[in-house]
Scaffold this motif. Structure first.
Motif, PDB file in Angstrom:
ATOM      1  N   VAL A  56      55.961   4.160  67.426  1.00  0.00           N
ATOM      2  CA  VAL A  56      55.241   5.433  67.329  1.00  0.00           C
ATOM      3  C   VAL A  56      53.748   5.194  67.515  1.00  0.00           C
ATOM      4  CG1 VAL A  56      54.588   7.314  65.753  1.00  0.00           C
ATOM      5  CG2 VAL A  56      56.986   6.596  65.918  1.00  0.00           C
ATOM      6  N   HIS A  57      53.233   4.189  66.836  1.00  0.00           N
ATOM      7  CA  HIS A  57      51.808   3.855  66.955  1.00  0.00           C
ATOM      8  C   HIS A  57      51.459   3.506  68.401  1.00  0.00           C
ATOM      9  CE1 HIS A  57      48.220   1.251  66.671  1.00  0.00           C
ATOM     10  NE2 HIS A  57      47.883   2.040  65.674  1.00  0.00           N
ATOM     11  N   ALA A  58      52.291   2.673  69.023  1.00  0.00           N
ATOM     12  CA  ALA A  58      52.024   2.245  70.406  1.00  0.00           C
ATOM     13  C   ALA A  58      52.022   3.447  71.357  1.00  0.00           C
ATOM     14  CB  ALA A  58      53.064   1.210  70.844  1.00  0.00           C
ATOM     15  N   ALA A  59      52.956   4.379  71.148  1.00  0.00           N
ATOM     16  CA  ALA A  59      53.026   5.555  72.026  1.00  0.00           C
ATOM     17  C   ALA A  59      51.807   6.448  71.818  1.00  0.00           C
ATOM     18  CB  ALA A  59      54.313   6.337  71.753  1.00  0.00           C
ATOM     19  N   LEU A  60      51.373   6.582  70.567  1.00  0.00           N
ATOM     20  CA  LEU A  60      50.239   7.468  70.282  1.00  0.00           C
ATOM     21  C   LEU A  60      48.956   6.984  70.954  1.00  0.00           C
ATOM     22  CD1 LEU A  60      50.885   8.228  66.497  1.00  0.00           C
ATOM     23  CD2 LEU A  60      50.838   9.924  68.345  1.00  0.00           C
ATOM     24  N   ASP A  62      48.878   5.174  73.727  1.00  0.00           N
ATOM     25  CA  ASP A  62      49.065   5.017  75.179  1.00  0.00           C
ATOM     26  C   ASP A  62      49.202   6.390  75.843  1.00  0.00           C
ATOM     27  OD1 ASP A  62      49.717   4.323  77.755  1.00  0.00           O
ATOM     28  OD2 ASP A  62      51.575   3.266  77.247  1.00  0.00           O
ATOM     29  N   TRP A  63      48.056   7.078  75.941  1.00  0.00           N
ATOM     30  CA  TRP A  63      48.093   8.440  76.487  1.00  0.00           C
ATOM     31  C   TRP A  63      48.364   8.454  77.979  1.00  0.00           C
ATOM     32  CZ3 TRP A  63      44.426   9.218  80.233  1.00  0.00           C
ATOM     33  CH2 TRP A  63      43.303   8.372  80.204  1.00  0.00           C
ATOM     34  N   GLN A  64      48.137   7.324  78.654  1.00  0.00           N
ATOM     35  CA  GLN A  64      48.428   7.275  80.093  1.00  0.00           C
ATOM     36  C   GLN A  64      49.931   7.373  80.357  1.00  0.00           C
ATOM     37  OE1 GLN A  64      46.400   5.024  78.554  1.00  0.00           O
ATOM     38  NE2 GLN A  64      44.619   4.535  79.836  1.00  0.00           N
ATOM     39  N   SER A  65      50.735   6.689  79.523  1.00  0.00           N
ATOM     40  CA  SER A  65      52.187   6.701  79.708  1.00  0.00           C
ATOM     41  C   SER A  65      52.848   7.897  79.018  1.00  0.00           C
ATOM     42  CB  SER A  65      52.807   5.424  79.130  1.00  0.00           C
ATOM     43  OG  SER A  65      52.197   4.275  79.660  1.00  0.00           O
ATOM     44  N   PHE A  66      52.291   8.270  77.857  1.00  0.00           N
ATOM     45  CA  PHE A  66      52.896   9.342  77.056  1.00  0.00           C
ATOM     46  C   PHE A  66      51.952  10.542  77.051  1.00  0.00           C
ATOM     47  CE2 PHE A  66      54.610   5.344  75.443  1.00  0.00           C
ATOM     48  CZ  PHE A  66      55.965   5.595  75.380  1.00  0.00           C
ATOM     49  N   GLN A  67      52.145  11.434  77.989  1.00  0.00           N
ATOM     50  CA  GLN A  67      51.181  12.519  78.148  1.00  0.00           C
ATOM     51  C   GLN A  67      51.428  13.667  77.171  1.00  0.00           C
ATOM     52  OE1 GLN A  67      53.286  15.070  81.774  1.00  0.00           O
ATOM     53  NE2 GLN A  67      51.084  14.997  81.549  1.00  0.00           N
ATOM     54  N   SER A  68      50.362  14.424  76.904  1.00  0.00           N
ATOM     55  CA  SER A  68      50.433  15.628  76.085  1.00  0.00           C
ATOM     56  C   SER A  68      50.392  16.892  76.932  1.00  0.00           C
ATOM     57  CB  SER A  68      49.258  15.657  75.088  1.00  0.00           C
ATOM     58  OG  SER A  68      49.376  14.613  74.145  1.00  0.00           O
ATOM     59  N   GLY A  69      49.937  16.764  78.157  1.00  0.00           N
ATOM     60  CA  GLY A  69      49.697  17.916  79.028  1.00  0.00           C
ATOM     61  C   GLY A  69      50.950  18.690  79.401  1.00  0.00           C
ATOM     62  N   ALA A  70      52.133  18.076  79.248  1.00  0.00           N
ATOM     63  CA  ALA A  70      53.382  18.810  79.492  1.00  0.00           C
ATOM     64  C   ALA A  70      53.890  19.439  78.199  1.00  0.00           C
ATOM     65  CB  ALA A  70      54.434  17.887  80.107  1.00  0.00           C
ATOM     66  N   GLY A  71      53.016  19.493  77.198  1.00  0.00           N
ATOM     67  CA  GLY A  71      53.371  20.092  75.910  1.00  0.00           C
ATOM     68  C   GLY A  71      53.769  19.034  74.898  1.00  0.00           C
ATOM     69  N   VAL A  72      53.472  19.295  73.624  1.00  0.00           N
ATOM     70  CA  VAL A  72      53.839  18.352  72.563  1.00  0.00           C
ATOM     71  C   VAL A  72      55.003  18.900  71.732  1.00  0.00           C
ATOM     72  CG1 VAL A  72      51.582  17.255  72.517  1.00  0.00           C
ATOM     73  CG2 VAL A  72      52.032  19.207  71.009  1.00  0.00           C
ATOM     74  N   GLY A  73      55.662  19.903  72.281  1.00  0.00           N
ATOM     75  CA  GLY A  73      56.907  20.415  71.714  1.00  0.00           C
ATOM     76  C   GLY A  73      58.071  20.048  72.625  1.00  0.00           C
ATOM     77  N   GLU A 299      59.091   1.322  79.336  1.00  0.00           N
ATOM     78  CA  GLU A 299      59.937   0.462  78.518  1.00  0.00           C
ATOM     79  C   GLU A 299      59.523   0.561  77.053  1.00  0.00           C
ATOM     80  OE1 GLU A 299      60.791  -3.646  79.991  1.00  0.00           O
ATOM     81  OE2 GLU A 299      60.787  -4.040  77.813  1.00  0.00           O
ATOM     82  N   VAL A 300      60.502   0.837  76.207  1.00  0.00           N
ATOM     83  CA  VAL A 300      60.272   0.893  74.755  1.00  0.00           C
ATOM     84  C   VAL A 300      61.357   0.058  74.085  1.00  0.00           C
ATOM     85  CG1 VAL A 300      60.193   2.375  72.704  1.00  0.00           C
ATOM     86  CG2 VAL A 300      59.265   3.220  74.874  1.00  0.00           C
ATOM     87  N   GLY A 301      60.948  -1.021  73.426  1.00  0.00           N
ATOM     88  CA  GLY A 301      61.915  -1.876  72.730  1.00  0.00           C
ATOM     89  C   GLY A 301      63.014  -2.389  73.653  1.00  0.00           C
ATOM     90  N   LYS A 310      61.172  13.910  77.709  1.00  0.00           N
ATOM     91  CA  LYS A 310      60.510  14.142  76.421  1.00  0.00           C
ATOM     92  C   LYS A 310      60.892  13.061  75.406  1.00  0.00           C
ATOM     93  CE  LYS A 310      58.111  18.008  76.806  1.00  0.00           C
ATOM     94  NZ  LYS A 310      56.875  18.443  76.149  1.00  0.00           N
ATOM     95  N   ILE A 311      59.901  12.636  74.644  1.00  0.00           N
ATOM     96  CA  ILE A 311      60.102  11.655  73.576  1.00  0.00           C
ATOM     97  C   ILE A 311      59.590  12.271  72.276  1.00  0.00           C
ATOM     98  CG2 ILE A 311      59.667   9.310  72.750  1.00  0.00           C
ATOM     99  CD1 ILE A 311      58.440  10.016  76.175  1.00  0.00           C
ATOM    100  N   LEU A 312      60.432  12.272  71.264  1.00  0.00           N
ATOM    101  CA  LEU A 312      60.041  12.828  69.965  1.00  0.00           C
ATOM    102  C   LEU A 312      59.559  11.691  69.063  1.00  0.00           C
ATOM    103  CD1 LEU A 312      59.813  15.193  68.046  1.00  0.00           C
ATOM    104  CD2 LEU A 312      62.275  15.099  67.658  1.00  0.00           C
ATOM    105  N   MET A 313      58.316  11.796  68.641  1.00  0.00           N
ATOM    106  CA  MET A 313      57.736  10.780  67.754  1.00  0.00           C
ATOM    107  C   MET A 313      57.836  11.274  66.313  1.00  0.00           C
ATOM    108  SD  MET A 313      54.284   9.916  69.840  1.00  0.00           S
ATOM    109  CE  MET A 313      53.665  11.541  69.442  1.00  0.00           C
ATOM    110  N   PHE A 314      58.516  10.506  65.480  1.00  0.00           N
ATOM    111  CA  PHE A 314      58.680  10.885  64.062  1.00  0.00           C
ATOM    112  C   PHE A 314      57.569  10.253  63.235  1.00  0.00           C
ATOM    113  CE2 PHE A 314      62.656  13.247  63.714  1.00  0.00           C
ATOM    114  CZ  PHE A 314      63.183  13.071  64.978  1.00  0.00           C
ATOM    115  N   LEU A 315      56.452  10.994  63.116  1.00  0.00           N
ATOM    116  CA  LEU A 315      55.307  10.493  62.349  1.00  0.00           C
ATOM    117  C   LEU A 315      55.713  10.218  60.905  1.00  0.00           C
ATOM    118  CD1 LEU A 315      52.641  13.088  63.619  1.00  0.00           C
ATOM    119  CD2 LEU A 315      53.289  10.910  64.671  1.00  0.00           C
TER     120      LEU A 315
END
Ligand code: 4MI
Length: 402
Positions: A56-60, A62-73, A299-301, A310-315
């Motif tokens: 979760v930390h790594a994704a947060l 890495d805004w280049q790979s995990f974008q917010s512009g397509a919505g965070v829902g 690649e994740v894990g 879409k990837i759901l991050m469980f903060l």
């Protein structure tokens, strides 16, 4: 949760994380999600999920790979029309994100907040003194919801009329990041009315001549943002600034009502108020989840999230990951919670966190001064929301300090 392996060798869960059962108490599901692996497929929505702190930390960050512009829902703005014009901050990526962010960072920064500090401390003390006319009250309603509503709308500079719309608007906004379930259905009836009111408060001539709202319009005068952007930046304040702090304050009040030893420690050392709030944000994670969208195959894990998914991050799960935190389920003022991801991390990390901490400090310092003991006085009630971990009711009994 029984996790099975899909053909692509990814652990899969059929659990609906937005079901009322999980919303009532997400901790069991969160543990299963973390234990299933660093990347899990959620078959109910055909999305990917991360519950461990490391990923979760790594994704947060890495805004280049995990974008917010397509919505965070859950809704993917590449394919679906957003229910409201996207936020220039939350639902945007660099470079478009950066000018509004820089403007708001300055306006809500520690330096700017120094002007509010004395006033908010005094206001919290007055509120607490008045609430303590009774020894039993609802800490969620009478303190956690009441205090932000006393100070924040004034600080933004919106008129008195219609402020009762702020919490319902936020509640629907945070539901709308999830799937279109019954919670969203229930909110849809008032969405036009609530959005209409919120949007109207963002106009320059509606806002007070001083305050965060006026500061945002002044940034447009300077050319730091455009005049088209200014009202949407004000809307971000009204969207993100009330429900989040209300439920963050409720979290810390619940924590203390159930941890009497920690309350006595705060009374002895009121300078721990800020640590206590961050520990409560770690422990309860008022904002439980946000999505990102993969900008490429990532690649994740050792497994792959395909481009565009879409990837759901469980903060909330990351904040209680035993791989990162010692005794994660304990609310403990001795720990350093500062690496929690309850405010996010990286480029999008909560721009209002200094306001939230100041509100919490004001309320906790006033309570620590005036309240000897605080305990639950009846059945607590959760408020279910697709994104927020929230309280509807926290009946407490206090013994006022002599
Ligand atoms: C993390 S909560 C939140 C942040 C920003 C916005 C809404 C909610 C917004 O509208 O910019």
């Amino acid at each position: 949760m029984t996790t099975t392996l899909t053909p692509s060798d990814l652990p899969t869960s059929a659990v609906d994380p937005f079901s009322h059962e999980v919303l009532e108490d997400p901790t069991g599901f969160q543990a299963e999600l973390r234990d299933a692996g660093p990347l899990v497929h959620l078959s109910r929505y055909d999305v990917f999920a991360m519950g461990r702190y490391e990923q979760v930390h790594a994704a947060l960050i890495d805004w280049q790979s995990f974008q917010s512009g397509a919505g965070v829902g859950l809704s993917n703005f590449r394919f679906e029309k957003p229910w409201r014009p996207p936020s220039l901050l939350l639902e945007a990526d660099p470079p478009r994100h950066d000018a509004p962010r820089a403007v708001l960072s300055k306006i809500l920064g520690p330096l700017a907040l120094r002007k509010l500090r004395e006033h908010w401390m005094a206001d919290a003390d007055r509120l607490v003194a008045r609430v303590l006319a009774e020894t039993e009250f609802d800490a969620a309603r009478d303190l956690a919801a009441a205090f932000p509503l006393r100070v924040f709308p004034d600080a933004v500079g919106i008129p008195q009329e219609g402020r009762e719309n702020l919490l319902p608007y936020g509640d629907h906004l945070f539901n709308a990041f999830g799937p279109p379930n019954d919670l969203v259905e229930q909110g849809n009836g008032r969405v036009a009315e609530l959005s209409g009111w919120v949007n109207a408060q963002c106009a320059r001539d509606v806002l007070a001549p001083t305050g965060f709202g006026a500061d945002i319009w002044a940034a447009a005068d300077r050319g730091d943002i455009t005049f088209e952007q200014a009202p949407l930046v004000v809307r971000s304040l009204l969207s993100a600034g009330v429900d989040t702090t209300v439920h963050g304050l409720a979290a810390v009040l619940y924590a203390f009502a159930t941890h009497p030893d920690q309350w006595q420690r705060l009374r002895r050392e009121p300078t721990l108020a800020r640590v206590a709030f961050d520990e409560a944000v770690r422990w309860e994670s008022p904002v439980q989840t946000f999505f990102r969208t993969a900008t490429t195959d990532i690649e994740v894990g050792g497994k792959t999230v395909p481009d565009g998914r879409k990837i759901l991050m469980f903060l909330g799960a990351a904040n209680r990951d035993p791989r990162r935190w010692e005794n994660p389920d304990a609310f403990d003022l001795s720990r350093d919670p500062s690496a929690h991801v309850g405010f996010g991390m990286g480029l999008h990390q909560c721009v209002g966190q200094h306001i939230a901490r100041l509100e919490a400090e004001a309320l906790l310092v006033a309570l620590a001064r005036r309240v000897e003991t605080i305990e639950l006085a009846g059945a607590t009630r959760r408020h279910h929301n697709n994104t927020l971990r929230a309280w509807e009711s926290l009946p407490v009994r206090v013994r006022p300090a002599r």
